[in-house]
Design a protein around this motif. Sequence first.
Motif, PDB file in Angstrom:
ATOM      1  N   GLY A  48     -14.871  -5.372  -1.976  1.00 30.36           N
ATOM      2  CA  GLY A  48     -13.903  -6.155  -2.743  1.00 30.36           C
ATOM      3  C   GLY A  48     -12.976  -5.336  -3.616  1.00 30.36           C
ATOM      4  N   THR A  49     -11.720  -5.747  -3.660  1.00 34.38           N
ATOM      5  CA  THR A  49     -10.707  -5.113  -4.510  1.00 34.38           C
ATOM      6  C   THR A  49     -10.030  -6.204  -5.312  1.00 34.38           C
ATOM      7  N   MET A  50      -9.810  -5.960  -6.589  1.00 41.83           N
ATOM      8  CA  MET A  50      -9.095  -6.956  -7.388  1.00 41.83           C
ATOM      9  C   MET A  50      -7.751  -6.404  -7.848  1.00 41.83           C
ATOM     10  N   ILE A  51      -6.708  -7.179  -7.568  1.00 42.38           N
ATOM     11  CA  ILE A  51      -5.351  -6.769  -7.917  1.00 42.38           C
ATOM     12  C   ILE A  51      -4.753  -7.760  -8.913  1.00 42.38           C
ATOM     13  N   VAL A  52      -4.137  -7.245  -9.967  1.00 46.96           N
ATOM     14  CA  VAL A  52      -3.321  -8.086 -10.853  1.00 46.96           C
ATOM     15  C   VAL A  52      -1.915  -7.496 -10.789  1.00 46.96           C
ATOM     16  N   ASP A  53      -1.002  -8.208 -10.111  1.00 48.74           N
ATOM     17  CA  ASP A  53       0.368  -7.716  -9.926  1.00 48.74           C
ATOM     18  C   ASP A  53       1.304  -8.526 -10.821  1.00 48.74           C
ATOM     19  N   ILE A  54       1.850  -7.863 -11.835  1.00 51.18           N
ATOM     20  CA  ILE A  54       2.713  -8.566 -12.794  1.00 51.18           C
ATOM     21  C   ILE A  54       4.167  -8.189 -12.523  1.00 51.18           C
ATOM     22  N   GLY A  55       4.891  -9.093 -11.895  1.00 49.54           N
ATOM     23  CA  GLY A  55       6.282  -8.810 -11.530  1.00 49.54           C
ATOM     24  C   GLY A  55       7.242  -9.426 -12.520  1.00 49.54           C
ATOM     25  N   GLY A  56       8.427  -9.796 -12.041  1.00 50.50           N
ATOM     26  CA  GLY A  56       9.422 -10.429 -12.893  1.00 50.50           C
ATOM     27  C   GLY A  56       9.134 -11.914 -13.053  1.00 50.50           C
ATOM     28  N   GLY A  57       8.915 -12.592 -11.937  1.00 52.85           N
ATOM     29  CA  GLY A  57       8.747 -14.048 -11.967  1.00 52.85           C
ATOM     30  C   GLY A  57       7.316 -14.538 -11.964  1.00 52.85           C
ATOM     31  N   THR A  58       6.449 -13.838 -11.253  1.00 49.78           N
ATOM     32  CA  THR A  58       5.056 -14.308 -11.175  1.00 49.78           C
ATOM     33  C   THR A  58       4.056 -13.172 -11.369  1.00 49.78           C
ATOM     34  N   THR A  59       2.881 -13.588 -11.816  1.00 47.49           N
ATOM     35  CA  THR A  59       1.741 -12.685 -11.843  1.00 47.49           C
ATOM     36  C   THR A  59       0.810 -13.164 -10.743  1.00 47.49           C
ATOM     37  N   GLU A  60       0.501 -12.277  -9.824  1.00 50.75           N
ATOM     38  CA  GLU A  60      -0.361 -12.616  -8.699  1.00 50.75           C
ATOM     39  C   GLU A  60      -1.689 -11.907  -8.913  1.00 50.75           C
ATOM     40  N   ILE A  61      -2.739 -12.714  -8.944  1.00 48.01           N
ATOM     41  CA  ILE A  61      -4.065 -12.149  -9.162  1.00 48.01           C
ATOM     42  C   ILE A  61      -4.890 -12.477  -7.931  1.00 48.01           C
ATOM     43  N   ALA A  62      -5.483 -11.466  -7.319  1.00 44.14           N
ATOM     44  CA  ALA A  62      -6.207 -11.739  -6.079  1.00 44.14           C
ATOM     45  C   ALA A  62      -7.399 -10.813  -5.896  1.00 44.14           C
ATOM     46  N   ILE A  63      -8.414 -11.356  -5.239  1.00 43.86           N
ATOM     47  CA  ILE A  63      -9.532 -10.535  -4.792  1.00 43.86           C
ATOM     48  C   ILE A  63      -9.438 -10.451  -3.275  1.00 43.86           C
ATOM     49  N   ILE A  64      -9.468  -9.207  -2.781  1.00 44.70           N
ATOM     50  CA  ILE A  64      -9.227  -8.939  -1.369  1.00 44.70           C
ATOM     51  C   ILE A  64     -10.452  -8.289  -0.743  1.00 44.70           C
ATOM     52  N   ALA A  65     -10.766  -8.684   0.480  1.00 45.71           N
ATOM     53  CA  ALA A  65     -11.809  -7.998   1.260  1.00 45.71           C
ATOM     54  C   ALA A  65     -11.556  -8.274   2.731  1.00 45.71           C
TER      55      ALA A  65
END
Length: 341
Positions: free
Chosen positions: A154-171
């Motif tokens: 599992g990898t957890m990403i918090v991507d904070i851009g201009g319009g949205t913050t995308e938070i995801a757990i990937i596997a």
Amino acid sequence: MNLFNFLTSDIAIDLGTANTLIMYKDRIVVDEPSIIAIDKVSGKVLAIGHKASLMHEKTNENIKTIRPLRDGVIADFTAAELLIRGLIKMLETSRPLFAASHRMVVSIPSGITEVEKRAVRDSCEHAGAKEVNMVYEPIAAAIGIGIDITQPNGTMIVDIGGGTTEIAIIALSGIVCEQSIRTAGDVFTRDIVDYIRREHNLFIGERSAEQIKMMVGSALIELANPPSDYEVRGRDLMTGIPKEIRVTYSEIAYALEKSVSKIEEATMKVLEMAPPELSADIYTNGIHLTGGGALLHGLDKRLALRTKLPVHVAEDPLKAVVKGTGEVIRHMDLYRAVLIR
Ligand code: ADP
Ligand code: MG
């Protein structure tokens, strides 16, 4: 190399609310704000990217600036097409032998609807793409920072851009759980405009507020290595005269508090959604921050305090998504599972 490969140029696009980046043959060849300036009368494009952003909020009645994306998705279809077309043209003029038939991989937010996907595909096709593939941004971000997302880890990403913050757990090449919230860079900037107006009676523009955010934006009231105060100019709301004031990072941390805590809460929610074996992985691997918002002073420390997990800021957070998207187009076979058609 077969003829198809020879005639086709593969390009990877990170079409972001704030910035659009294009990768071609291992290199980032375009890195521009997602904004265009057009002549209101003729409809002609006057400027794209950096040049257009310098005109933003300084236009007269003949010129208008447009940011075609809002909250991670295309809000103005015509303008989006002009933006993509213009950016690809930049790339073509700088490379005379650039093949005109483009195969594209474009990164898209994870919470996107079918209609919004269609808009991305159509814009790219109208801008010259022969084949359009898409990949979810958190997956691209993870690949971009060098993680092997195909593994059962599992990898957890918090991507904070201009319009949205995308938070995801990937596997295993897919998103297991995610949250997308509309609190990100643009909201931080607005928070700063509001705060300065309220507390200092000073009316500042978005570009100035964004500068404040980049220089002294903070997620904590107290920092171990604080940035020095920042001077900002605007219009005094009492006298109407231009004025300059000094702002401290602590003040800005106070201005951003509400928005930062929304990101914190969404991060907690995704952690709570994780299946236990993935929780175990994330306990070890920690959380990875990408996107421009990852550069907010003290954000890593703040999330680490709240989650008690290791928090890593990507080496070049603004480029993680495009690098990953480029990797996907270079190794299409390996990454077939992550492609969205
Ligand atoms: P998008 O993918 O939505 O285009 P990006 O990942 O390119 O967004 O990030 C852009 C956002 O990050 C903008 O809101 C910008 O103001 C913000 N940003 C860029 N640098 C910094 C910084 N040093 N500190 C805080 N925010 C930043
Ligand atoms: Mg992005």
